[in-house]
Design a protein around this motif. Structure first.
Motif, PDB file in Angstrom:
ATOM      1  N   ALA A   8       0.834  -1.197   0.000  1.00 37.95           N
ATOM      2  CA  ALA A   8       0.000   0.000   0.000  1.00 37.95           C
ATOM      3  C   ALA A   8       0.867   1.245   0.000  1.00 37.95           C
ATOM      4  CB  ALA A   8      -0.916  -0.003   1.224  1.00 37.95           C
ATOM      5  N   GLY A   9       0.340   2.303  -0.595  1.00 36.69           N
ATOM      6  CA  GLY A   9       1.054   3.565  -0.602  1.00 36.69           C
ATOM      7  C   GLY A   9       0.638   4.417  -1.775  1.00 36.69           C
ATOM      8  N   TRP A  10       1.611   5.161  -2.295  1.00 36.67           N
ATOM      9  CA  TRP A  10       1.324   6.069  -3.396  1.00 36.67           C
ATOM     10  C   TRP A  10       2.559   6.280  -4.259  1.00 36.67           C
ATOM     11  CZ3 TRP A  10       4.615  10.169  -3.058  1.00 36.67           C
ATOM     12  CH2 TRP A  10       5.075  10.519  -1.784  1.00 36.67           C
ATOM     13  N   MET A  11       2.294   6.752  -5.485  1.00 35.85           N
ATOM     14  CA  MET A  11       3.339   7.167  -6.420  1.00 35.85           C
ATOM     15  C   MET A  11       2.904   8.507  -6.998  1.00 35.85           C
ATOM     16  SD  MET A  11       4.021   3.591  -8.495  1.00 35.85           S
ATOM     17  CE  MET A  11       2.344   3.487  -9.114  1.00 35.85           C
ATOM     18  N   ASP A  12       3.811   9.450  -7.074  1.00 40.11           N
ATOM     19  CA  ASP A  12       3.529  10.753  -7.674  1.00 40.11           C
ATOM     20  C   ASP A  12       4.260  10.875  -9.002  1.00 40.11           C
ATOM     21  OD1 ASP A  12       1.980  11.546  -5.532  1.00 40.11           O
ATOM     22  OD2 ASP A  12       3.464  12.919  -4.700  1.00 40.11           O
ATOM     23  N   TYR A  13       3.550  11.386 -10.002  1.00 40.49           N
ATOM     24  CA  TYR A  13       4.114  11.643 -11.325  1.00 40.49           C
ATOM     25  C   TYR A  13       3.875  13.101 -11.684  1.00 40.49           C
ATOM     26  CZ  TYR A  13       4.837   6.700 -12.114  1.00 40.49           C
ATOM     27  OH  TYR A  13       5.298   5.413 -12.022  1.00 40.49           O
ATOM     28  N   GLU A  14       4.652  13.590 -12.613  1.00 41.96           N
ATOM     29  CA  GLU A  14       4.379  14.917 -13.145  1.00 41.96           C
ATOM     30  C   GLU A  14       2.910  14.935 -13.572  1.00 41.96           C
ATOM     31  OE1 GLU A  14       6.094  17.686 -13.305  1.00 41.96           O
ATOM     32  OE2 GLU A  14       7.909  16.818 -12.440  1.00 41.96           O
ATOM     33  N   PRO A  15       2.192  16.050 -13.346  1.00 45.17           N
ATOM     34  CA  PRO A  15       0.756  16.080 -13.668  1.00 45.17           C
ATOM     35  C   PRO A  15       0.432  15.615 -15.081  1.00 45.17           C
ATOM     36  CG  PRO A  15       1.339  18.013 -12.415  1.00 45.17           C
ATOM     37  CD  PRO A  15       2.631  17.294 -12.714  1.00 45.17           C
ATOM     38  N   GLY A  16       1.213  15.972 -16.071  1.00 43.22           N
ATOM     39  CA  GLY A  16       0.947  15.541 -17.438  1.00 43.22           C
ATOM     40  C   GLY A  16       1.215  14.068 -17.673  1.00 43.22           C
ATOM     41  N   ASP A  17       1.971  13.427 -16.802  1.00 40.64           N
ATOM     42  CA  ASP A  17       2.329  12.016 -16.961  1.00 40.64           C
ATOM     43  C   ASP A  17       1.401  11.069 -16.211  1.00 40.64           C
ATOM     44  OD1 ASP A  17       4.445  12.782 -18.546  1.00 40.64           O
ATOM     45  OD2 ASP A  17       5.976  12.474 -17.010  1.00 40.64           O
ATOM     46  N   ARG A  18       0.727  11.561 -15.172  1.00 43.43           N
ATOM     47  CA  ARG A  18      -0.080  10.665 -14.334  1.00 43.43           C
ATOM     48  C   ARG A  18      -1.125   9.907 -15.136  1.00 43.43           C
ATOM     49  NH1 ARG A  18      -4.478  12.081  -9.750  1.00 43.43           N
ATOM     50  NH2 ARG A  18      -5.629  12.557 -11.634  1.00 43.43           N
ATOM     51  N   ASP A  19      -1.858  10.582 -16.018  1.00 39.53           N
ATOM     52  CA  ASP A  19      -2.912   9.904 -16.768  1.00 39.53           C
ATOM     53  C   ASP A  19      -2.341   8.836 -17.695  1.00 39.53           C
ATOM     54  OD1 ASP A  19      -4.821  11.349 -15.432  1.00 39.53           O
ATOM     55  OD2 ASP A  19      -5.157  12.780 -17.064  1.00 39.53           O
ATOM     56  N   SER A  20      -1.179   9.084 -18.258  1.00 37.54           N
ATOM     57  CA  SER A  20      -0.536   8.077 -19.105  1.00 37.54           C
ATOM     58  C   SER A  20      -0.147   6.845 -18.297  1.00 37.54           C
ATOM     59  CB  SER A  20       0.703   8.665 -19.793  1.00 37.54           C
ATOM     60  OG  SER A  20       0.338   9.727 -20.640  1.00 37.54           O
ATOM     61  N   VAL A  21       0.365   7.063 -17.099  1.00 33.41           N
ATOM     62  CA  VAL A  21       0.711   5.940 -16.216  1.00 33.41           C
ATOM     63  C   VAL A  21      -0.555   5.170 -15.848  1.00 33.41           C
ATOM     64  CG1 VAL A  21       1.665   5.266 -13.986  1.00 33.41           C
ATOM     65  CG2 VAL A  21       2.777   7.059 -15.315  1.00 33.41           C
ATOM     66  N   LEU A  22      -1.615   5.888 -15.513  1.00 40.37           N
ATOM     67  CA  LEU A  22      -2.870   5.221 -15.150  1.00 40.37           C
ATOM     68  C   LEU A  22      -3.410   4.370 -16.297  1.00 40.37           C
ATOM     69  CD1 LEU A  22      -4.605   8.032 -13.102  1.00 40.37           C
ATOM     70  CD2 LEU A  22      -3.980   5.754 -12.252  1.00 40.37           C
ATOM     71  N   GLU A  23      -3.300   4.849 -17.532  1.00 42.19           N
ATOM     72  CA  GLU A  23      -3.736   4.050 -18.682  1.00 42.19           C
ATOM     73  C   GLU A  23      -2.966   2.738 -18.748  1.00 42.19           C
ATOM     74  OE1 GLU A  23      -3.441   6.327 -22.290  1.00 42.19           O
ATOM     75  OE2 GLU A  23      -4.724   7.924 -21.497  1.00 42.19           O
ATOM     76  N   GLN A  24      -1.680   2.790 -18.520  1.00 39.02           N
ATOM     77  CA  GLN A  24      -0.855   1.576 -18.534  1.00 39.02           C
ATOM     78  C   GLN A  24      -1.185   0.672 -17.348  1.00 39.02           C
ATOM     79  OE1 GLN A  24       1.075   0.624 -21.077  1.00 39.02           O
ATOM     80  NE2 GLN A  24       0.389   2.493 -22.100  1.00 39.02           N
ATOM     81  N   LEU A  25      -1.534   1.276 -16.204  1.00 33.12           N
ATOM     82  CA  LEU A  25      -1.881   0.486 -15.019  1.00 33.12           C
ATOM     83  C   LEU A  25      -3.192  -0.267 -15.199  1.00 33.12           C
ATOM     84  CD1 LEU A  25      -0.749   2.929 -12.218  1.00 33.12           C
ATOM     85  CD2 LEU A  25       0.168   0.631 -12.647  1.00 33.12           C
ATOM     86  N   VAL A  26      -4.108   0.256 -15.995  1.00 32.49           N
ATOM     87  CA  VAL A  26      -5.354  -0.466 -16.294  1.00 32.49           C
ATOM     88  C   VAL A  26      -5.025  -1.789 -16.979  1.00 32.49           C
ATOM     89  CG1 VAL A  26      -7.465  -0.441 -17.682  1.00 32.49           C
ATOM     90  CG2 VAL A  26      -6.833   1.571 -16.341  1.00 32.49           C
ATOM     91  N   VAL A  27      -4.139  -1.730 -17.956  1.00 30.51           N
ATOM     92  CA  VAL A  27      -3.724  -2.939 -18.673  1.00 30.51           C
ATOM     93  C   VAL A  27      -2.977  -3.881 -17.740  1.00 30.51           C
ATOM     94  CG1 VAL A  27      -2.288  -3.805 -20.577  1.00 30.51           C
ATOM     95  CG2 VAL A  27      -3.616  -1.692 -20.866  1.00 30.51           C
ATOM     96  N   LEU A  28      -2.034  -3.333 -16.997  1.00 25.36           N
ATOM     97  CA  LEU A  28      -1.257  -4.152 -16.056  1.00 25.36           C
ATOM     98  C   LEU A  28      -2.158  -4.811 -15.022  1.00 25.36           C
ATOM     99  CD1 LEU A  28       1.427  -5.147 -14.838  1.00 25.36           C
ATOM    100  CD2 LEU A  28       1.490  -2.998 -13.545  1.00 25.36           C
ATOM    101  N   GLY A  29      -3.081  -4.050 -14.457  1.00 30.30           N
ATOM    102  CA  GLY A  29      -3.967  -4.595 -13.429  1.00 30.30           C
ATOM    103  C   GLY A  29      -4.836  -5.724 -13.956  1.00 30.30           C
ATOM    104  N   ALA A  30      -5.379  -5.553 -15.153  1.00 33.57           N
ATOM    105  CA  ALA A  30      -6.230  -6.601 -15.727  1.00 33.57           C
ATOM    106  C   ALA A  30      -5.434  -7.883 -15.938  1.00 33.57           C
ATOM    107  CB  ALA A  30      -6.833  -6.117 -17.043  1.00 33.57           C
ATOM    108  N   ARG A  31      -4.259  -7.760 -16.496  1.00 33.97           N
ATOM    109  CA  ARG A  31      -3.441  -8.954 -16.730  1.00 33.97           C
ATOM    110  C   ARG A  31      -2.996  -9.591 -15.421  1.00 33.97           C
ATOM    111  NH1 ARG A  31       0.944  -8.601 -21.216  1.00 33.97           N
ATOM    112  NH2 ARG A  31       0.936 -10.822 -20.769  1.00 33.97           N
ATOM    113  N   THR A  32      -2.641  -8.775 -14.443  1.00 33.10           N
ATOM    114  CA  THR A  32      -2.206  -9.303 -13.151  1.00 33.10           C
ATOM    115  C   THR A  32      -3.329 -10.100 -12.498  1.00 33.10           C
ATOM    116  OG1 THR A  32      -0.614  -7.511 -12.841  1.00 33.10           O
ATOM    117  CG2 THR A  32      -1.359  -8.663 -10.854  1.00 33.10           C
TER     118      THR A  32
END
Length: 104
Positions: A8-32
């Motif tokens: 548990a915790g958090w990760m901070d990204y540059e504001p313009g990068d966060r949404d791109s990371v979240l898009e990739q996390l959707v794919v990663l989470g589904a596969r995981t």
């Protein structure tokens, strides 16, 4: 109960990068969740109060399952996809569950 692990915790990204990371996390989470039987829960969500922050919650059946997760092809693909994005902070902790009970 087997030894469960919660990350548990958090990760901070540059504001313009966060949404791109979240898009990739959707794919990663589904596969995981689909491909890893030791994954009991896996959620990465945008913090509604902070435009940089992603909240992390993972629950694993064992430390071994979590360790194996980091060697999967989908983790390698995720890391390659976000390699050019800027993470500016992180606070992640791994917890070994001593006991657990249902809440009503």
């Amino acid at each position: 109960m087997a030894e469960e692990i919660i990350v548990a915790g958090w990760m901070d990204y540059e504001p313009g990068d966060r949404d791109s990371v979240l898009e990739q996390l959707v794919v990663l989470g589904a596969r995981t969740r689909e491909e890893e039987p030791g994954c009991l829960d896996y959620a990465m969500t945008a913090d509604p109060g902070d435009g940089r922050r992603i909240r992390v919650y993972e629950r694993w059946a064992s430390q071994r399952d979590l360790d194996e997760h980091f060697a999967t092809p989908h983790i390698k693909e995720f890391r390659a996809a976000v390699a050019g994005l800027t993470r500016v902070g992180v606070s992640l902790r791994s917890h070994t569950v001593a006991s657990s009970r249902a809440m009503r």
